[in-house]
Design an enzyme around this catalytic site. Sequence first.
Site, PDB file in Angstrom:
ATOM      1  N   ASP A   1      16.524  34.968  57.521  1.00  0.00           N
ATOM      2  CA  ASP A   1      17.514  34.508  56.553  1.00  0.00           C
ATOM      3  C   ASP A   1      18.900  34.716  57.167  1.00  0.00           C
ATOM      4  O   ASP A   1      19.338  35.855  57.353  1.00  0.00           O
ATOM      5  CB  ASP A   1      17.358  35.303  55.253  1.00  0.00           C
ATOM      6  CG  ASP A   1      18.268  34.800  54.140  1.00  0.00           C
ATOM      7  OD1 ASP A   1      19.241  34.078  54.443  1.00  0.00           O
ATOM      8  OD2 ASP A   1      18.015  35.154  52.968  1.00  0.00           O
ATOM      9  N   HIS A   2      19.594  33.610  57.462  1.00  0.00           N
ATOM     10  CA  HIS A   2      20.871  33.708  58.167  1.00  0.00           C
ATOM     11  C   HIS A   2      21.999  34.258  57.289  1.00  0.00           C
ATOM     12  O   HIS A   2      23.087  34.571  57.791  1.00  0.00           O
ATOM     13  CB  HIS A   2      21.274  32.330  58.713  1.00  0.00           C
ATOM     14  CG  HIS A   2      22.012  32.391  60.016  1.00  0.00           C
ATOM     15  ND1 HIS A   2      22.556  33.546  60.531  1.00  0.00           N
ATOM     16  CD2 HIS A   2      22.306  31.422  60.926  1.00  0.00           C
ATOM     17  CE1 HIS A   2      23.145  33.304  61.685  1.00  0.00           C
ATOM     18  NE2 HIS A   2      23.008  32.016  61.949  1.00  0.00           N
ATOM     19  N   ARG A   3      21.760  34.389  55.984  1.00  0.00           N
ATOM     20  CA  ARG A   3      22.748  35.050  55.134  1.00  0.00           C
ATOM     21  C   ARG A   3      22.810  36.543  55.449  1.00  0.00           C
ATOM     22  O   ARG A   3      23.861  37.174  55.295  1.00  0.00           O
ATOM     23  CB  ARG A   3      22.387  34.872  53.654  1.00  0.00           C
ATOM     24  CG  ARG A   3      22.413  33.436  53.152  1.00  0.00           C
ATOM     25  CD  ARG A   3      21.916  33.359  51.719  1.00  0.00           C
ATOM     26  NE  ARG A   3      20.530  33.819  51.595  1.00  0.00           N
ATOM     27  CZ  ARG A   3      19.871  33.880  50.439  1.00  0.00           C
ATOM     28  NH1 ARG A   3      20.476  33.525  49.311  1.00  0.00           N
ATOM     29  NH2 ARG A   3      18.621  34.294  50.412  1.00  0.00           N
TER      30      ARG A   3
END
Length: 479
Positions: A449-451
């Site tokens: 998850d790039h968040r």
Amino acid sequence: MSDIVTVQLNDPGEGLTEAEIIEIRVQVGDRVEINDPIVTVETAKSAVELPSHVAGTVAAIHVAVGQEVPVGDPLLDIDTSGGGADGSAPASSADASAADADAGSAAGAVAGEAPAGAQAAAETGGDDAAAAAEEPKTLVGYGAAAPTARRRRRTAPSGDDQKQVPIDRILAKPPVRKMAKDLGVALHDVLATGPGGTVTRADVLAASQRALDGDFFPDDAPQAPEDLSGSMKAPRSQPFPGVTSDDSTTRVPIRSVRKRTAEAMVSSAFTAPHVTVFNEVDMTETMELIAQLKASREWSDIHISPLAVLARAVLVAIRRNPEVNASWDEDAQEIVYKHFVNLGIAAATPRGLIVPNIKDAHLMTLKELAQSITELAQTARAGKTTLSATRGGTITITNFGVFGIDSGTPILNPGESVIVGFGAIKEKPWVVDGRIEPRRICQLAVSFDHRLIDGALGSELLRDISAVLERPQLGLVWG
């Protein structure tokens, strides 16, 4: 005077809001005792038998196979007064048998009033009596069958019959039912070939194999056109509730596990921005370690596989990169860092994809991980995975290498930030100290998850997993 108790769909301890009816175990007029199974429902991850909490005679059934039923809705009515389904005294066993011999006789026959047609069939050995003799014996606790016409399970369709009829009663002997339950096969998904529409052991095994092969249409699959102008041959109607076919298409209802999987994947794909990084790994030393462990007496009763070593490598890498073990709380606008690891193992089962997890995997040794993975796989294949076993996961491993696939871009399990994909291990030419040697190579894929996880952190996680697999002794130093 009848005393009717309505049995409702209750949550069997899995936090359900609804469930699909996959088998109705009783008929109107059947006698049930406390804890006798009355229906089998399919939850998000497994099949669960629901028992009766009262004893009596089934007076009415409010659900059908294939129906989605919310928790709290009525399943059936049970007359607890001791009378029959219509409130009258139950017929004697002799009269019930006589009534069963004539499947077309009127329901509700009372003592001394067995229809003449039934008596004649019994005396002459007619077709109805022979058919009755072929049916499976009544299960213990179910009581004598009601004096009504029996609805037989549909057998292989033929001709222009294109609709699947509802199945209210499935004919199968107890050992066959147990086999189906152990294999995770829903009996209403089985093409019955036995006498009178009875499901046999061979039918269950065939259905299980088709599910594993991903083939819903045994021997009936549409065939390719003979030439470009030819028309596709229409498949025959299939033995699954709700399936319909015409000359060009077959429609299969979206069932419980597939429905839940689709919802989870759509939610994940359109909520978490996915990034996937890849790396080829030399697994030669890991495979040598596995061979040594298999040869040792201490591991003689343990199934050790590359997946177990990968699981250990993932846990070591998480210890070195703890920031990846987190989740995004949109409502609270917080990042939640976990101080434990519940390691999910994606499992392809006859019911569909499920992801049970190993609780507190970070506290386990390699041997304990191997044992837990074996138990998890056996439970999943038997269709006995509970909803609680699929909740609370923090990081997941998916092994597409078992299908001979090198790599892929796995989608995150909702609520998690990392999923590790494990490709097939293959012998390839590899450069070692300036020389080309045959080595055991696989490809790893890590989606995150790039968040939560920047590219650098995701890459470091993959690098550390790869390092432990290439040099298993690092697990001792880093772990």
